[in-house]
Write a protein that holds these residues in place. Structure first.
Motif, PDB file in Angstrom:
ATOM      1  N   ILE A 210       0.812  -1.217   0.000  1.00  0.00           N
ATOM      2  CA  ILE A 210       0.000   0.000   0.000  1.00  0.00           C
ATOM      3  C   ILE A 210       0.845   1.266   0.000  1.00  0.00           C
ATOM      4  CG2 ILE A 210      -1.989  -1.093   1.084  1.00  0.00           C
ATOM      5  CD1 ILE A 210      -1.066   0.018   3.737  1.00  0.00           C
ATOM      6  N   LYS A 211       2.161   1.139   0.017  1.00  0.00           N
ATOM      7  CA  LYS A 211       3.040   2.303  -0.056  1.00  0.00           C
ATOM      8  C   LYS A 211       3.387   2.669  -1.500  1.00  0.00           C
ATOM      9  CE  LYS A 211       5.193   1.759   4.478  1.00  0.00           C
ATOM     10  NZ  LYS A 211       4.566   2.992   5.005  1.00  0.00           N
ATOM     11  N   SER A 212       2.889   1.902  -2.461  1.00  0.00           N
ATOM     12  CA  SER A 212       3.177   2.161  -3.875  1.00  0.00           C
ATOM     13  C   SER A 212       2.538   3.477  -4.315  1.00  0.00           C
ATOM     14  CB  SER A 212       2.648   1.009  -4.739  1.00  0.00           C
ATOM     15  OG  SER A 212       2.934   1.239  -6.099  1.00  0.00           O
ATOM     16  N   ARG A 213       3.310   4.318  -5.013  1.00  0.00           N
ATOM     17  CA  ARG A 213       2.835   5.613  -5.505  1.00  0.00           C
ATOM     18  C   ARG A 213       3.331   5.836  -6.934  1.00  0.00           C
ATOM     19  NH1 ARG A 213       0.866   4.687  -1.365  1.00  0.00           N
ATOM     20  NH2 ARG A 213       0.491   6.070   0.443  1.00  0.00           N
ATOM     21  N   VAL A 214       2.767   6.834  -7.613  1.00  0.00           N
ATOM     22  CA  VAL A 214       3.206   7.185  -8.966  1.00  0.00           C
ATOM     23  C   VAL A 214       3.719   8.617  -8.964  1.00  0.00           C
ATOM     24  CG1 VAL A 214       1.702   5.588 -10.187  1.00  0.00           C
ATOM     25  CG2 VAL A 214       0.853   7.851  -9.596  1.00  0.00           C
ATOM     26  N   MET A 215       4.687   8.893  -9.837  1.00  0.00           N
ATOM     27  CA  MET A 215       5.212  10.245  -9.984  1.00  0.00           C
ATOM     28  C   MET A 215       4.186  11.122 -10.688  1.00  0.00           C
ATOM     29  SD  MET A 215       8.188  10.371  -8.592  1.00  0.00           S
ATOM     30  CE  MET A 215       8.867  11.858  -9.325  1.00  0.00           C
ATOM     31  N   VAL A 216       4.056  12.359 -10.251  1.00  0.00           N
ATOM     32  CA  VAL A 216       3.107  13.302 -10.841  1.00  0.00           C
ATOM     33  C   VAL A 216       3.883  14.455 -11.465  1.00  0.00           C
ATOM     34  CG1 VAL A 216       1.164  14.839 -10.423  1.00  0.00           C
ATOM     35  CG2 VAL A 216       1.360  12.708  -9.136  1.00  0.00           C
ATOM     36  N   SER A 217       3.597  14.737 -12.729  1.00  0.00           N
ATOM     37  CA  SER A 217       4.235  15.862 -13.417  1.00  0.00           C
ATOM     38  C   SER A 217       3.231  16.497 -14.359  1.00  0.00           C
ATOM     39  CB  SER A 217       5.463  15.390 -14.200  1.00  0.00           C
ATOM     40  OG  SER A 217       5.100  14.443 -15.184  1.00  0.00           O
ATOM     41  N   GLY A 218       3.316  17.816 -14.489  1.00  0.00           N
ATOM     42  CA  GLY A 218       2.417  18.531 -15.398  1.00  0.00           C
ATOM     43  C   GLY A 218       1.060  18.801 -14.770  1.00  0.00           C
ATOM     44  N   HIS A 219       0.143  19.275 -15.624  1.00  0.00           N
ATOM     45  CA  HIS A 219      -1.197  19.634 -15.146  1.00  0.00           C
ATOM     46  C   HIS A 219      -2.279  19.058 -16.054  1.00  0.00           C
ATOM     47  CE1 HIS A 219       0.633  22.445 -12.312  1.00  0.00           C
ATOM     48  NE2 HIS A 219       1.407  22.839 -13.303  1.00  0.00           N
ATOM     49  N   SER A 220      -2.011  17.912 -16.675  1.00  0.00           N
ATOM     50  CA  SER A 220      -2.974  17.294 -17.588  1.00  0.00           C
ATOM     51  C   SER A 220      -3.967  16.447 -16.806  1.00  0.00           C
ATOM     52  CB  SER A 220      -2.240  16.424 -18.610  1.00  0.00           C
ATOM     53  OG  SER A 220      -1.596  15.345 -17.955  1.00  0.00           O
ATOM     54  N   GLU A 221      -4.925  15.863 -17.560  1.00  0.00           N
ATOM     55  CA  GLU A 221      -5.909  14.987 -16.933  1.00  0.00           C
ATOM     56  C   GLU A 221      -5.228  13.754 -16.327  1.00  0.00           C
ATOM     57  OE1 GLU A 221      -6.125  16.291 -19.876  1.00  0.00           O
ATOM     58  OE2 GLU A 221      -8.039  17.358 -20.067  1.00  0.00           O
ATOM     59  N   ILE A 222      -4.149  13.267 -16.993  1.00  0.00           N
ATOM     60  CA  ILE A 222      -3.416  12.121 -16.449  1.00  0.00           C
ATOM     61  C   ILE A 222      -2.761  12.500 -15.128  1.00  0.00           C
ATOM     62  CG2 ILE A 222      -1.513  10.524 -16.853  1.00  0.00           C
ATOM     63  CD1 ILE A 222      -3.865   9.917 -18.578  1.00  0.00           C
ATOM     64  N   SER A 223      -2.243  13.741 -15.042  1.00  0.00           N
ATOM     65  CA  SER A 223      -1.637  14.204 -13.789  1.00  0.00           C
ATOM     66  C   SER A 223      -2.678  14.260 -12.683  1.00  0.00           C
ATOM     67  CB  SER A 223      -1.007  15.585 -13.994  1.00  0.00           C
ATOM     68  OG  SER A 223      -0.042  15.560 -15.006  1.00  0.00           O
ATOM     69  N   THR A 224      -3.867  14.760 -13.025  1.00  0.00           N
ATOM     70  CA  THR A 224      -4.954  14.802 -12.034  1.00  0.00           C
ATOM     71  C   THR A 224      -5.319  13.398 -11.572  1.00  0.00           C
ATOM     72  OG1 THR A 224      -5.820  16.805 -13.081  1.00  0.00           O
ATOM     73  CG2 THR A 224      -7.305  15.610 -11.608  1.00  0.00           C
ATOM     74  N   LEU A 225      -5.374  12.464 -12.541  1.00  0.00           N
ATOM     75  CA  LEU A 225      -5.662  11.065 -12.189  1.00  0.00           C
ATOM     76  C   LEU A 225      -4.581  10.503 -11.278  1.00  0.00           C
ATOM     77  CD1 LEU A 225      -7.318   8.466 -12.555  1.00  0.00           C
ATOM     78  CD2 LEU A 225      -6.011   8.019 -14.639  1.00  0.00           C
ATOM     79  N   SER A 226      -3.317  10.828 -11.564  1.00  0.00           N
ATOM     80  CA  SER A 226      -2.212  10.341 -10.737  1.00  0.00           C
ATOM     81  C   SER A 226      -2.303  10.907  -9.324  1.00  0.00           C
ATOM     82  CB  SER A 226      -0.874  10.728 -11.375  1.00  0.00           C
ATOM     83  OG  SER A 226      -0.732  10.154 -12.653  1.00  0.00           O
ATOM     84  N   LYS A 227      -2.631  12.209  -9.207  1.00  0.00           N
ATOM     85  CA  LYS A 227      -2.783  12.816  -7.883  1.00  0.00           C
ATOM     86  C   LYS A 227      -3.923  12.140  -7.115  1.00  0.00           C
ATOM     87  CE  LYS A 227      -1.113  17.368  -9.319  1.00  0.00           C
ATOM     88  NZ  LYS A 227      -1.502  18.787  -9.577  1.00  0.00           N
TER      89      LYS A 227
END
Length: 460
Positions: A210-227
């Motif tokens: 449960i500590k797995s995370r993804v890197m977030v970059s930019g301000h696109s819809e994919i970035s919002t999904l990652s956040k």
């Protein structure tokens, strides 16, 4: 392979590129077709003007005139045509070469330079003349024979235009087509790489990491999904931590009465303890304690499900709180704690009275437990930030800063006494009403719990 999102994106972008190039090809064919039709129309207009000019010169001069014939032949040459004019018996009267020979040397040189006329080049291609009859007043007067020049300047410009358009098309197909394929590869990977990372992170979480995370970059819809994914993972980690803590707390709470009961029963079975009223009362107290713990867990479950059981109605808040105050006054008097109420008589709340009563009672019970003799507990109401509020303040022990993040969690106790579920239930019931509970505290001086509810009115 074709189920891969990357391949689908690649095929989509490649298809768009192919369609775009095909559209360019179609547009080019339409332009060339229109251009050829324009050239054909232009040639027909020029020929008709030559016919009209030749017939006009015959009428003007009352027959064939050498100078007029020369002028018509030179004009035809400038338009890009070699001509021959014959009489009705098909005797040749003039041709382009004869017309040029009749000109002065300087003019002849200029006409050849402008027209691009070359006797050698034109004789190199034996193209037939097209014959057009000449009329005047419905009477045959001769024939105009016309042949387009093959190597003249005007024709060469049109050929260059066609060649350049073909060359541009080839460049578009190879260069732009290749560029489209390359960009399709790059962008399809860039589009699918974040989704692939999200998928891998989700798989890790599903396997227990449960500590797995993804890197977030930019301000696109994919970035919002990652956040959003990271926020969800954070919440899962917190919930897992709370679940483990709750399990440990419940196990701890149950272990003590069970161990006591087991010890007493084993003592009775071994004959070390008498089976008398005192021992049975002790076992009864422990079973009551177990029952109390289980009822607390059930109460939390009911509070969580309360959003499905709301029976809201309009409540006169002053009358409602006075009733609760009357029920608790004796308990406060017995402990020597003052209980105050300050409420606008016109304030009304739209809430479930039973669940609202449970929230207020929990807050008052906690306040009474932590407030010593000669202390004070105050209930205040009002409006703040477009919410109606009920606050319960005490002059009790207050809470330490390290306890604040956990006081609403199940079975968490910042002080001795109780199961640690009262504030948890109050929070769940407040959220079921669309509200919230906030707390301010100062260790050693007291705390204030404030219930905010959205549906209220205060008459002026």
């Amino acid at each position: 392979m074709f189920k891969s999102l990357w391949v689908k994106f690649l095929l989509l972008l490649f298809s768009v590129s192919v369609i775009s190039l095909s559209a360019s090809l179609s547009l080019r064919e339409m332009i060339i077709s229109d251009f050829e039709e324009y050239l054909e129309g232009k040639a027909e207009d020029q020929i008709y003007r030559l016919l009209a000019a030749t017939e006009g010169s015959y009428e003007k001069n009352g027959g064939w005139n050498e100078n007029a014939l020369n002028e018509n032949a030179v004009w035809a040459l400038l338009l890009g045509y070699k001509i021959k004019i014959t009489d009705v018996r098909d005797n040749e009267l003039i041709d382009t070469q004869m017309a040029l020979e009749s000109l002065p040397p300087l003019m002849k040189k200029r006409i050849i330079a402008v027209s691009g006329f070359s006797p050698e080049a034109n004789t190199a291609v034996q193209q037939a003349y097209t014959t057009y009859p000449l009329f005047l007043g419905g009477k045959d007067i001769g024939f105009l024979k016309i042949r387009p020049m093959i190597f003249d300047e005007g024709q060469r410009k049109e050929t260059v235009f066609m060649m350049r358009s073909n060359r541009f098309l080839l460049i578009s197909l190879f260069f732009l087509g290749g560029l489209s394929v390359l960009l399709s590869l790059v962008f399809s990977r860039r589009l699918t790489e974040p989704i692939k990372k999200l998928t891998m992170a989700a798989e890790q979480i599903s396997k227990g990491n449960i500590k797995s995370r993804v890197m977030v970059s930019g301000h696109s819809e994919i970035s919002t999904l990652s956040k959003t994914f990271n926020a969800m993972a954070d919440n899962l980690e917190i919930q897992e931590s709370l679940r483990r803590k709750m399990t440990a707390n419940v196990a701890h709470e149950l272990r003590t009465p069970l161990s006591a009961m087991q010890g007493e029963i084993e003592g009775m079975l071994d004959g070390l303890m008498k089976v008398d009223r005192e021992r049975l009362l002790s076992l009864h107290e422990e079973t009551e304690r177990l029952k109390h713990i289980i009822e607390g867990m059930e109460a939390i479950s009911r509070a969580e499900a309360s959003v499905l059981e709301m029976r809201k109605q309009s409540i006169n808040l002053k009358l409602f709180l006075n009733n609760i105050k009357g029920r608790f006054e004796k308990l406060f008097l017995d402990k020597g704690v003052e209980l105050e109420l300050e409420c606008d008589e016109t304030m009304r709340l739209y809430a479930d009275p039973e669940k609202l009563s449970q929230i207020v009672i929990n807050l008052l019970s906690n306040a009474l437990r932590v407030t010593d003799k000669d202390g004070r507990v105050s209930i205040h109401t009002g409006e703040r930030e477009h919410f109606g509020y009920i606050s319960v303040s005490d002059t009790g022990h207050g809470m330490k800063k390290e306890d604040l993040p956990f006081i609403f969690e199940r079975f968490y106790k910042s002080s001795e006494g109780g199961l640690g579920i009262g504030l948890t239930i109050a929070k769940e019931l407040a959220e079921a009403h669309g509200g919230r509970i906030e707390v301010t505290t100062e260790y050693g001086k007291g705390s204030t719990f404030t219930l905010f509810l959205p549906d209220f009115t205060i008459s002026s």
